[in-house]
Design an enzyme around this catalytic site. Structure first.
Site, PDB file in Angstrom:
ATOM      1  N   GLY A 465       3.500 -17.984 -74.693  1.00  0.00           N
ATOM      2  CA  GLY A 465       4.668 -18.853 -74.627  1.00  0.00           C
ATOM      3  C   GLY A 465       4.890 -19.299 -73.197  1.00  0.00           C
ATOM      4  O   GLY A 465       5.875 -19.958 -72.879  1.00  0.00           O
ATOM      5  N   THR A 466       3.941 -18.932 -72.338  1.00  0.00           N
ATOM      6  CA  THR A 466       4.099 -19.188 -70.910  1.00  0.00           C
ATOM      7  C   THR A 466       3.480 -20.510 -70.473  1.00  0.00           C
ATOM      8  O   THR A 466       3.690 -20.925 -69.336  1.00  0.00           O
ATOM      9  CB  THR A 466       3.433 -18.064 -70.116  1.00  0.00           C
ATOM     10  N   ASN A 632      -0.135 -25.987 -62.582  1.00  0.00           N
ATOM     11  CA  ASN A 632       0.821 -26.905 -63.195  1.00  0.00           C
ATOM     12  C   ASN A 632       2.230 -26.534 -62.739  1.00  0.00           C
ATOM     13  O   ASN A 632       2.781 -25.530 -63.171  1.00  0.00           O
ATOM     14  CB  ASN A 632       0.733 -26.832 -64.720  1.00  0.00           C
ATOM     15  N   THR A 635       5.029 -25.521 -65.627  1.00  0.00           N
ATOM     16  CA  THR A 635       4.972 -24.219 -66.304  1.00  0.00           C
ATOM     17  C   THR A 635       4.991 -23.079 -65.286  1.00  0.00           C
ATOM     18  O   THR A 635       5.497 -21.996 -65.577  1.00  0.00           O
ATOM     19  CB  THR A 635       3.741 -24.122 -67.229  1.00  0.00           C
ATOM     20  N   GLN A 639       7.513 -19.928 -65.288  1.00  0.00           N
ATOM     21  CA  GLN A 639       7.067 -18.539 -65.212  1.00  0.00           C
ATOM     22  C   GLN A 639       7.899 -17.762 -64.196  1.00  0.00           C
ATOM     23  O   GLN A 639       8.309 -16.626 -64.441  1.00  0.00           O
ATOM     24  CB  GLN A 639       5.597 -18.474 -64.765  1.00  0.00           C
ATOM     25  N   GLU A 706       3.852 -12.100 -63.440  1.00  0.00           N
ATOM     26  CA  GLU A 706       4.652 -10.933 -63.089  1.00  0.00           C
ATOM     27  C   GLU A 706       5.337 -10.999 -61.733  1.00  0.00           C
ATOM     28  O   GLU A 706       6.353 -10.339 -61.516  1.00  0.00           O
ATOM     29  CB  GLU A 706       3.760  -9.686 -63.196  1.00  0.00           C
TER      30      GLU A 706
END
Ligand code: MOS
Length: 748
Positions: A465-466, A632, A635, A639, A706
């Site tokens: 979904g990231t 990108n 996105t 994140q 992360e």
């Protein structure tokens, strides 16, 4: 900047998550969970439930499922998943509250759920061991998991880290703690299992569909090739779906026994005890420094819970080996094993908590020394890892700090805590840094030129979904010089695997390694596909390039040319009457790297704390991130925002409440287990430095999954201290910890 290629599908509800698939003849499962945490199931009465409408079968320890056990074999199990699976023959033990002790299969979900309520269990209960606090004095050093649990680096002359601390001009020492944190994916683990002539298809969200298939195959005692996992849309996962959990295995086993496709979906509450959580941890951090702020010693010890049904613990102290420059360091980890649900990895496992401890301690040291927190970090910027000593491949943390300070307007911060008041609000600024190792796995990708003028790209890894699907398309389009609209990307299905044994494909999207593994493999595959296309073009008599040497034909931006002739690949394939030309490319990291590779972030936070209610509101945050080339921006930004929101939630809201007497998680629902909602989230300013790290991989891009979570909780906690003068070292920073308000100031 590219919007998600699957955005329209996602927002219109066309994207199918595991539970959305419809299958002919589907029946439904519902789990029965234990109401004790330790003991033996003496009897279970299933007669009333069996007689209930629509019920087909009830599996219990007395009517077990048939699948393989013990089950702790194969990649990933010991680290990320449970060591025991329920409802196996001969196993009547209950090892934690909310353990699966029954599975009802019925025609509808409602019938299964109603019947499950009629199942009664009697136990021989033992007193559960569920209190972390009680176990801490007897905590033990666990077997190594991802690294040695105890590390000491000392300059000659010091016998222990305590000697180095004693020799330091200034020391700070404090204990930091946090409760268990629970994964809460949008779609709780759900599996649909369909058998067809000995072959099994499982629709189940998985970070690594191939690993999931292999684990299910081991349990079902069939060949891995006989299991297909479809995980087109994962339904959310940051470690919570890295391993196989009971729903997929129980659905597959039950489907085989009732000879019908079975769907098994966890409820939100069941998710908390049936799948893994981030273990609670208590850490003690001591820092020794010279008066100028130069670190002389870091002592970082932690104690984590560990479940008796899984191996994973929260080893957080090793984080301090890779952040600051110091001649003496100690990292130690101990565990307390409890009768609690299994644990697993969760977004930045180790780094998330470790950075909370270390970065709060650094803030305490800066306060003690009267230094600006940024200056203290800059004074201790490390150019290499403390163990191994390899220099960083590319590190711009100092620039993250400087750029962040400017964007955030850090210079307006008042060093003296509790000195900015606006009405009933105390205002404070805090900051912290984060470091997360750059990981990358061997990965194979497949790229195909198609006669309809499209390029297909695929692998069996997953998009959590990231935005992986989007990055896949972007890198493919750029590698081949074709427009994004002509790229079709495929993910999340084991049937797509060009190489099932490629390690990256096996592990899937974990360790912030998704894009950084996939992107270089796409480049390799694109190159291989271009070569294959040219070869085909010179061999085929229908091609205008027939008979030429390969080096005479040039590929550029989707067009082949030679001798003044240019043909677009789709037209060429049509001329040759070929559906497509496909090639596989593989890319792997260096076996013996000569550098430490990590991503870096500097997080800045402004909080407002209500003087009368103790409520903390985050007003704004800035995160500056050094993660190599950004593939990108859209996105990537999402994140980081997501990661920072996790840190904010960790700091202010999250934490399971385990009842010591019963081992029950008292807040296993969205009303009581608090996670940030939109109203809790301020504007988050994200900025990327964008320095390519081509030592790490040919694309220059490190991971982003992360790093946003590492350090962000500490930035919030440090801002709370600056606002209030109260140092809350036990997360979450709930309002009562900031009350009672100290004496009124003259501004009242
Ligand atoms: Mo992440 S905890 O490696 O999904």
């Amino acid at each position: 900047m590219t919007n998600r290629v699957d955005g329209p599908r996602l927002v219109t509800g066309a994207a199918r998550y595991s539970g959305d698939h419809s299958v002919e003849g589907l029946v439904h499962g519902y789990l029965v969970l234990s109401t004790i945490a330790n003991g033996t199931v003496r009897t279970m009465s299933a007669d009333a439930a069996l007689a209930a409408p629509g019920v087909l079968a009830i599996f219990t320890p007395f009517n077990p499922l048939r699948y393989a056990g013990p089950w702790a074999q194969g990649p990933g199990y010991y680290l990320y998943g449970p060591n025991r699976f329920p409802l196996q023959p001969g196993d009547r033990e209950v090892r934690h509250h909310g353990q699966v002790i029954g599975l009802v299969i019925a025609d509808t979900f409602e019938q299964a759920r109603d019947a499950a309520a009629l199942v009664e269990a009697a136990y021989d209960a033992r007193r559960p061991n569920t209190s972390f606090a009680d176990g801490i004095p007897d905590a033990v050093v666990p077997p190594p998991l991802t690294g040695p649990p105890v590390v000491d680096v000392l300059v000659p002359g010091f016998g222990s880290i305590d000697d180095a601390l004693a020799a330091s001009a200034v020391t700070v020492r404090a204990s930091y703690s946090q409760r268990p944190e629970h994964h809460n994916p949008m779609e709780p683990h759900t599996a649909i299992a369909v058998w067809d002539d000995g072959r099994l298809t499982v629709y189940s969200g998985a970070q690594g569909p191939l690993l999931h298939a292999q684990e299910i195959a081991v349990a079902m005692e069939v060949e891995a090739a006989a299991v297909r996992v479809v995980s087109t849309h994962v339904g959310g996962a940051f470690g919570g779906k890295a391993s196989t959990w009971p729903p997929a295995v129980l659905a597959a086993a039950a489907a085989r026994q009732v000879r019908r496709p079975v769907k098994l979906a966890l409820t939100r509450e069941q998710l908390y005890s049936v799948t893994g959580h981030r273990p609670a941890v208590v850490q003690e951090v001591a820092l020794g420094a010279a008066r100028d702020g130069k670190l002389r010693a870091i002592k970082h010890d932690c104690v984590s819970t560990r479940s008796n049904v899984s191996s994973l613990y929260n080893g957080v102290s090793g984080y301090s080996l890779g952040v600051y420059c110091t001649p003496n360091v100690h990292a130690g980890t101990k565990v307390v094993t409890l009768d609690i649900p299994p644990a697993t990895i969760m977004r930045a496992p180790g780094e998330e908590a470790g950075s909370f401890g270390l970065e709060c301690a650094m803030d305490e040291l800066a306060h003690e020394l009267g230094l600006d927190p940024i200056a203290l970090r800059l004074a201790n910027d490390a150019d290499r890892h403390l163990t191994g000593g390899l220099p960083y491949s590319s590190k711009h943390l100092a620039e993250c700090l400087q750029v962040g300070a400017a964007r955030f307007d850090w210079s307006r911060r008042k060093a003296e805590p509790r000195s900015v008041v606006a009405g009933e609000w105390l205002i404070g600024y805090g900051m912290a840094v984060g470091v997360y190792g750059a990981n990358r796995y061997e990965m194979s990708m497949r790229v195909a030129f198609r006669r309809d003028g499209t390029v297909h790209v695929g692998a069996a890894t997953a998009d959590l979904g990231t935005g992986m699907r989007t990055v896949l398309s972007i890198v493919t389009a750029a590698s081949l010089g074709v427009p994004l609209s002509r790229v079709v990307s495929w993910l999340g299905d084991t049937a797509l695997s060009p190489d099932p044994m490629s390690i990256g494909a096996m592990a899937g999207a974990v360790g912030s390694a998704g894009s950084s593994s996939v992107a270089p493999a796409i480049r390799a595959a694109a190159e291989a596909a271009t070569k294959a296309l040219i070869l085909r073009a010179i061999q085929d008599t229908r091609s205008p390039f027939h008979g030429l040497a390969p080096e005479d034909v040039r590929y550029r931006d989707g067009v082949l040319s030679a001798n003044g002739q240019s043909v677009e690949f789709g037209r060429l394939l049509t001329l040759m009457d070929v559906d497509g030309v496909t090639a596989t490319g593989t890319s792997a990291p260096d076996a013996t790297p000569e550098h430490t590779m990590s991503s870096f972030a500097a997080h800045f936070c402004e909080v407002r704390v209500n003087r009368f209610t103790g409520e903390t509101r985050v007003a704004r945050m800035t995160s500056v991130v050094d993660a190599g080339t950004i593939l990108n921006p859209a996105t990537a930004r999402s994140q980081i925002i997501g990661g920072v929101v996790w840190g904010l939630g960790q700091a202010l809201l999250e934490g399971a409440e385990v009842e010591p007497a019963t081992g029950r998680i008292a807040n296993a629902n969205f009303a009581d287990y608090l996670i940030p909602t939109n109203a809790d989230i301020p504007g988050i300013d994200v900025y990327f430095l964008n320095y390519p790290d081509t030592i790490f991989n040919p694309v220059g891009s490190r991971g982003l999954g992360e790093i946003g979570t590492v350090g962000s909780a500490a930035a919030v906690a440090n801002a709370v201290f600056n606002a209030t003068g109260i140092r809350v070292r036990d997360l979450p920073i709930s309002p009562e910890k900031l009350l009672p308000a100290p004496a009124r100031t003259s501004k009242d």
